[in-house]
Design an enzyme around this catalytic site. Sequence first.
Site, PDB file in Angstrom:
ATOM      1  N   CYS A 161       0.854  -1.178   0.000  1.00  0.00           N
ATOM      2  CA  CYS A 161       0.000   0.000   0.000  1.00  0.00           C
ATOM      3  C   CYS A 161       0.893   1.232   0.000  1.00  0.00           C
ATOM      4  CB  CYS A 161      -0.885  -0.008   1.255  1.00  0.00           C
ATOM      5  SG  CYS A 161      -1.999   1.399   1.372  1.00  0.00           S
ATOM      6  N   HIS A 193      -9.208  -3.969  -1.381  1.00  0.00           N
ATOM      7  CA  HIS A 193      -8.169  -3.164  -0.718  1.00  0.00           C
ATOM      8  C   HIS A 193      -8.509  -1.674  -0.816  1.00  0.00           C
ATOM      9  CE1 HIS A 193      -3.775  -2.189   0.188  1.00  0.00           C
ATOM     10  NE2 HIS A 193      -4.258  -1.042  -0.242  1.00  0.00           N
ATOM     11  N   GLU A 194      -8.833  -1.230  -2.028  1.00  0.00           N
ATOM     12  CA  GLU A 194      -9.091   0.209  -2.219  1.00  0.00           C
ATOM     13  C   GLU A 194     -10.341   0.650  -1.467  1.00  0.00           C
ATOM     14  OE1 GLU A 194      -6.732   1.927  -3.183  1.00  0.00           O
ATOM     15  OE2 GLU A 194      -5.603   0.227  -3.947  1.00  0.00           O
ATOM     16  N   HIS A 252     -10.034   1.426   2.210  1.00  0.00           N
ATOM     17  CA  HIS A 252      -9.533   2.765   2.552  1.00  0.00           C
ATOM     18  C   HIS A 252     -10.683   3.725   2.848  1.00  0.00           C
ATOM     19  CE1 HIS A 252      -5.198   2.528   1.993  1.00  0.00           C
ATOM     20  NE2 HIS A 252      -5.340   1.928   0.832  1.00  0.00           N
TER      21      HIS A 252
END
Length: 180
Positions: free
Chosen positions: A102, A144-145, A148
């Site tokens: 990341c 994953h994104e 955030h």
Amino acid sequence: MAILKIARMGHPVLRRRADSVADPTAPEIQRLLDDMAETMADIGGAGLAAPQVHVPLRVVIFRVPAERLSGAEDDVAQDLAALINPVIEPLGEDMELGWEGCLSVPGLKGAVPRYSRIRYRGVGPDGAAIDRTVSGFHARVVQHECDHLDGILYPQRMTDMRLLMFVEEGARYPISLEPA
Ligand code: NI
């Protein structure tokens, strides 16, 4: 266009829940997307979420290069794409372990369990609805994104912290992840 500064782990913008975008087609969103694309092109990486550039909005960009595909059905390559106000729905219980890094956690990588197959929905910068079913690396990048946007960094998803390491050491002492 501009290259934006990346927030690193510890910055509060990475811990908060990002706000929904009222108008995905607004010029300031287009400008944000352009700057995010330029930033990602400059530093590399498969994806970038707006909170990583200190903008607490539900906006991500990502790409799925053909060389990263797992071979699974629905793990499909994707040129740079933007996803606004995304919602993820896991399809099934299956999870797989894979390496992630990341930009907000520079120098490290870790093995993270993610749903093998997901449906994601959202809006594109043209205002059109996006609705896709994907698996493998494509599914991993999107999970994953989107994490955030809820203030979650990949180490928080890890189940075996022994598999958190410096990228350089990982290259010196490779570990292959067995399918669960
Ligand atoms: Ni990230």
